[in-house]
Design a protein around this motif. Structure first.
Motif, PDB file in Angstrom:
ATOM      1  N   ASP A 222     -15.999 -20.941  25.335  1.00 41.91           N
ATOM      2  CA  ASP A 222     -15.358 -21.757  26.362  1.00 41.91           C
ATOM      3  C   ASP A 222     -14.286 -20.907  27.031  1.00 41.91           C
ATOM      4  OD1 ASP A 222     -12.553 -22.497  25.264  1.00 41.91           O
ATOM      5  OD2 ASP A 222     -13.926 -22.776  23.587  1.00 41.91           O
ATOM      6  N   VAL A 223     -13.902 -21.311  28.228  1.00 41.52           N
ATOM      7  CA  VAL A 223     -13.079 -20.424  29.064  1.00 41.52           C
ATOM      8  C   VAL A 223     -11.746 -20.098  28.395  1.00 41.52           C
ATOM      9  CG1 VAL A 223     -12.036 -22.255  30.506  1.00 41.52           C
ATOM     10  CG2 VAL A 223     -12.450 -20.004  31.470  1.00 41.52           C
ATOM     11  N   LYS A 224     -11.140 -21.083  27.730  1.00 43.72           N
ATOM     12  CA  LYS A 224      -9.827 -20.848  27.117  1.00 43.72           C
ATOM     13  C   LYS A 224      -9.944 -19.819  25.986  1.00 43.72           C
ATOM     14  CE  LYS A 224      -6.011 -23.532  25.392  1.00 43.72           C
ATOM     15  NZ  LYS A 224      -5.860 -24.463  24.327  1.00 43.72           N
ATOM     16  N   THR A 225     -10.983 -19.963  25.177  1.00 47.23           N
ATOM     17  CA  THR A 225     -11.172 -19.043  24.053  1.00 47.23           C
ATOM     18  C   THR A 225     -11.497 -17.641  24.546  1.00 47.23           C
ATOM     19  OG1 THR A 225     -12.040 -20.888  22.775  1.00 47.23           O
ATOM     20  CG2 THR A 225     -12.487 -18.694  21.920  1.00 47.23           C
ATOM     21  N   LEU A 226     -12.388 -17.563  25.545  1.00 46.89           N
ATOM     22  CA  LEU A 226     -12.805 -16.228  25.988  1.00 46.89           C
ATOM     23  C   LEU A 226     -11.639 -15.442  26.593  1.00 46.89           C
ATOM     24  CD1 LEU A 226     -15.926 -14.839  26.630  1.00 46.89           C
ATOM     25  CD2 LEU A 226     -14.583 -14.555  28.677  1.00 46.89           C
TER      26      LEU A 226
ATOM     27  N   SER B  38     -20.630 -14.215  39.016  1.00 43.50           N
ATOM     28  CA  SER B  38     -19.634 -13.433  39.755  1.00 43.50           C
ATOM     29  C   SER B  38     -19.213 -12.219  38.937  1.00 43.50           C
ATOM     30  CB  SER B  38     -18.412 -14.318  40.040  1.00 43.50           C
ATOM     31  OG  SER B  38     -17.411 -13.569  40.680  1.00 43.50           O
ATOM     32  N   HIS B  39     -18.752 -11.185  39.643  1.00 41.65           N
ATOM     33  CA  HIS B  39     -18.182 -10.038  38.927  1.00 41.65           C
ATOM     34  C   HIS B  39     -16.669 -10.226  38.783  1.00 41.65           C
ATOM     35  CE1 HIS B  39     -17.347  -9.225  43.128  1.00 41.65           C
ATOM     36  NE2 HIS B  39     -16.344  -8.487  42.691  1.00 41.65           N
ATOM     37  N   ASP B  40     -16.133 -11.294  39.370  1.00 42.82           N
ATOM     38  CA  ASP B  40     -14.691 -11.476  39.472  1.00 42.82           C
ATOM     39  C   ASP B  40     -14.206 -12.412  38.357  1.00 42.82           C
ATOM     40  OD1 ASP B  40     -12.127 -12.347  40.170  1.00 42.82           O
ATOM     41  OD2 ASP B  40     -12.518 -12.022  42.309  1.00 42.82           O
ATOM     42  N   LEU B  41     -13.471 -11.848  37.412  1.00 43.38           N
ATOM     43  CA  LEU B  41     -13.037 -12.641  36.246  1.00 43.38           C
ATOM     44  C   LEU B  41     -12.097 -13.772  36.633  1.00 43.38           C
ATOM     45  CD1 LEU B  41     -12.920  -9.535  34.183  1.00 43.38           C
ATOM     46  CD2 LEU B  41     -13.514 -11.647  33.040  1.00 43.38           C
ATOM     47  N   ALA B  42     -11.285 -13.568  37.672  1.00 40.55           N
ATOM     48  CA  ALA B  42     -10.351 -14.616  38.075  1.00 40.55           C
ATOM     49  C   ALA B  42     -11.122 -15.802  38.655  1.00 40.55           C
ATOM     50  CB  ALA B  42      -9.361 -14.060  39.096  1.00 40.55           C
ATOM     51  N   VAL B  43     -12.140 -15.512  39.462  1.00 39.06           N
ATOM     52  CA  VAL B  43     -12.972 -16.572  40.038  1.00 39.06           C
ATOM     53  C   VAL B  43     -13.689 -17.340  38.927  1.00 39.06           C
ATOM     54  CG1 VAL B  43     -15.091 -16.947  41.382  1.00 39.06           C
ATOM     55  CG2 VAL B  43     -13.275 -15.503  42.303  1.00 39.06           C
ATOM     56  N   ILE B  44     -14.263 -16.595  37.987  1.00 40.54           N
ATOM     57  CA  ILE B  44     -15.003 -17.227  36.882  1.00 40.54           C
ATOM     58  C   ILE B  44     -14.073 -18.110  36.051  1.00 40.54           C
ATOM     59  CG2 ILE B  44     -16.083 -16.655  34.647  1.00 40.54           C
ATOM     60  CD1 ILE B  44     -18.071 -16.371  36.872  1.00 40.54           C
ATOM     61  N   ARG B  45     -12.877 -17.632  35.820  1.00 44.61           N
ATOM     62  CA  ARG B  45     -11.926 -18.418  35.028  1.00 44.61           C
ATOM     63  C   ARG B  45     -11.582 -19.722  35.738  1.00 44.61           C
ATOM     64  NH1 ARG B  45      -6.505 -16.022  32.332  1.00 44.61           N
ATOM     65  NH2 ARG B  45      -6.139 -17.760  30.945  1.00 44.61           N
ATOM     66  N   TYR B  46     -11.455 -19.659  37.043  1.00 46.84           N
ATOM     67  CA  TYR B  46     -11.042 -20.829  37.811  1.00 46.84           C
ATOM     68  C   TYR B  46     -12.110 -21.926  37.804  1.00 46.84           C
ATOM     69  CZ  TYR B  46      -9.216 -23.652  41.598  1.00 46.84           C
ATOM     70  OH  TYR B  46      -8.752 -24.706  42.329  1.00 46.84           O
ATOM     71  N   VAL B  47     -13.391 -21.525  37.902  1.00 50.99           N
ATOM     72  CA  VAL B  47     -14.428 -22.550  38.098  1.00 50.99           C
ATOM     73  C   VAL B  47     -15.161 -22.958  36.815  1.00 50.99           C
ATOM     74  CG1 VAL B  47     -14.890 -21.903  40.499  1.00 50.99           C
ATOM     75  CG2 VAL B  47     -16.237 -20.866  38.673  1.00 50.99           C
ATOM     76  N   SER B  48     -15.082 -22.137  35.753  1.00 55.74           N
ATOM     77  CA  SER B  48     -16.018 -22.336  34.628  1.00 55.74           C
ATOM     78  C   SER B  48     -15.448 -23.167  33.495  1.00 55.74           C
ATOM     79  CB  SER B  48     -16.436 -20.972  34.056  1.00 55.74           C
ATOM     80  OG  SER B  48     -16.935 -20.149  35.062  1.00 55.74           O
ATOM     81  N   HIS B  49     -16.344 -23.858  32.798  1.00 57.80           N
ATOM     82  CA  HIS B  49     -15.987 -24.486  31.521  1.00 57.80           C
ATOM     83  C   HIS B  49     -16.272 -23.510  30.386  1.00 57.80           C
ATOM     84  CE1 HIS B  49     -16.926 -28.019  34.166  1.00 57.80           C
ATOM     85  NE2 HIS B  49     -15.747 -28.330  33.720  1.00 57.80           N
ATOM     86  N   ARG B  50     -17.422 -22.845  30.467  1.00 57.47           N
ATOM     87  CA  ARG B  50     -17.771 -21.812  29.485  1.00 57.47           C
ATOM     88  C   ARG B  50     -18.152 -20.546  30.243  1.00 57.47           C
ATOM     89  NH1 ARG B  50     -22.294 -22.511  26.447  1.00 57.47           N
ATOM     90  NH2 ARG B  50     -23.059 -24.025  27.939  1.00 57.47           N
ATOM     91  N   VAL B  51     -18.046 -19.411  29.537  1.00 61.93           N
ATOM     92  CA  VAL B  51     -18.305 -18.126  30.196  1.00 61.93           C
ATOM     93  C   VAL B  51     -19.208 -17.261  29.323  1.00 61.93           C
ATOM     94  CG1 VAL B  51     -17.242 -16.018  31.131  1.00 61.93           C
ATOM     95  CG2 VAL B  51     -16.014 -18.187  31.282  1.00 61.93           C
ATOM     96  N   GLY B  52     -20.189 -16.621  29.948  1.00 64.23           N
ATOM     97  CA  GLY B  52     -21.009 -15.614  29.283  1.00 64.23           C
ATOM     98  C   GLY B  52     -20.721 -14.261  29.909  1.00 64.23           C
TER      99      GLY B  52
END
Ligand code: SF4
Length: 323
Positions: A238-242, A212-226
């Motif tokens: 991981d989502v909290k750190t990022l 997704s291009h949407d950071l709010a969506v990614i934050r809601y669903v993800s455990h880790r983020v690239g």
């Protein structure tokens, strides 16, 4: 958490045709040296501006487009080494939900036909069993078996995306790649579909690559983020750190554009200079250097390598090269 999917040094280049003398003109460097893994029951979010290579990464994993090089290991098997028949067998465990639920469903087919198609492709079961499976899949996504006889145009956008999710689930896959699965939906139904996907993950032990291009969506669903920029992953954590301690200047800029819900707190917006450069002729050194607020001489010369920081946090930036 054991790894279900491991992607190593994935590269996808698109040749741009031949020049007058038959020489290769140039190539689009769509995905360049992308590596990550996804554990069982884990969601990895891939975020970045449009054109950064997120969707090409997803399609390359499934070999919907052929990667130029790299490795894609799924359940300890390198998908890039499989012949077409072997690949077809493995694909039943990996499904994709596309961005546009309007375009993804055949308007001339009933929902029953749409959802049973993957079963017909992969399983030899009776018509009654198929019907049960379709009804089951519809109920799993919050629709009713009565919806089976309807056509896609009879549904709202959110319901159509539920039909797409039901079709993806009917073969009981292990991994679902969501390619911007909620961005074509009205804001009011986005949350419903996201909640559904999160619930299904727990219930069915699914893993997601969520693009997704949407950071709010990614934050809601993800455990880790690239975080991807111009074909490369520039930060992963991981989502909290990022979201709490981003390290890469590009991530700072992306996060600075996300509205803060508390009116007493404000965040200084970082406006990126210029547009994303062309992937046909990416900048030398760090690909982000023409737009970076922290650019140093070394950034124009040397491409930074991915660096391991504390707790699995990775960043590709010269600011951290000497740490
Ligand atoms: Fe900015 Fe240099 Fe880091 Fe690239 S390597 S993000 S140009 S500081």
């Amino acid at each position: 958490m054991s790894d279900l999917l491991t992607v190593r040094n994935l590269v996808k280049e698109f040749p741009l045709g031949k020049g007058f003398w038959g020489r290769q003109k140039s190539v689009v460097h769509a995905v360049d040296d992308v590596s990550f893994s996804i554990g069982e029951n884990e969601t990895l979010g891939l975020v970045g501006e449009s054109g950064c290579g997120k969707s090409t990464t997803g399609f390359s994993i499934l070999r919907l487009i052929e990667p130029t090089s790299g490795e894609v290991w799924f359940q300890n098997e390198n998908l890039l080494a499989l012949d077409p028949n072997q690949l077809r067998q493995r694909r039943r465990h990996m499904q994709i939900v596309f961005q546009d639920p309007f375009g993804a469903l055949n308007p001339r087919q009933t929902v029953e036909r749409i959802i049973e198609e993957p079963i017909l492709n992969y399983e030899n079961i009776s018509a009654a069993e198929r019907l049960d499976r379709v009804a089951d899949a519809l109920e799993t996504v919050g629709l009713s078996p009565e919806h089976m006889t309807r056509f896609p145009h009879e549904f709202s956008g959110g319901q159509r995306q539920r039909v797409c999710v039901a079709r993806a689930l009917v073969l009981r896959p292990k991994l679902i790649i969501g390619d911007e699965p909620v961005s074509a939906l009205d804001v009011s139904v986005r949350a419903q579909v996201l909640n559904l996907m999160v619930r299904l993950q727990r219930k069915l032990n699914l893993s997601y690559l969520f693009i997704s291009h949407d950071l709010a969506v990614i934050r809601y669903v993800s455990h880790r983020v690239g975080v991807m920029y111009l074909g490369q992953i520039v930060e992963m954590a991981d989502v909290k750190t990022l979201y709490g301690n981003p390290l890469h200047p590009y991530t700072w800029a992306l996060l600075s554009a996300v509205p803060v819900p508390d009116p007493r707190r404000s965040r200084k917006r970082i406006i990126l200079a210029g547009d994303v450069p062309s992937p046909v002729n990416p900048p030398s050194g760090c690909r982000f250097h023409p737009r970076c607020t922290e650019v140093m001489p070394v950034c124009r010369e040397e491409m930074p390598q991915m660096r391991q920081m504390n707790g699995g946090h990775q960043v590709r930036c010269h600011l951290y090269s000497s740490l």
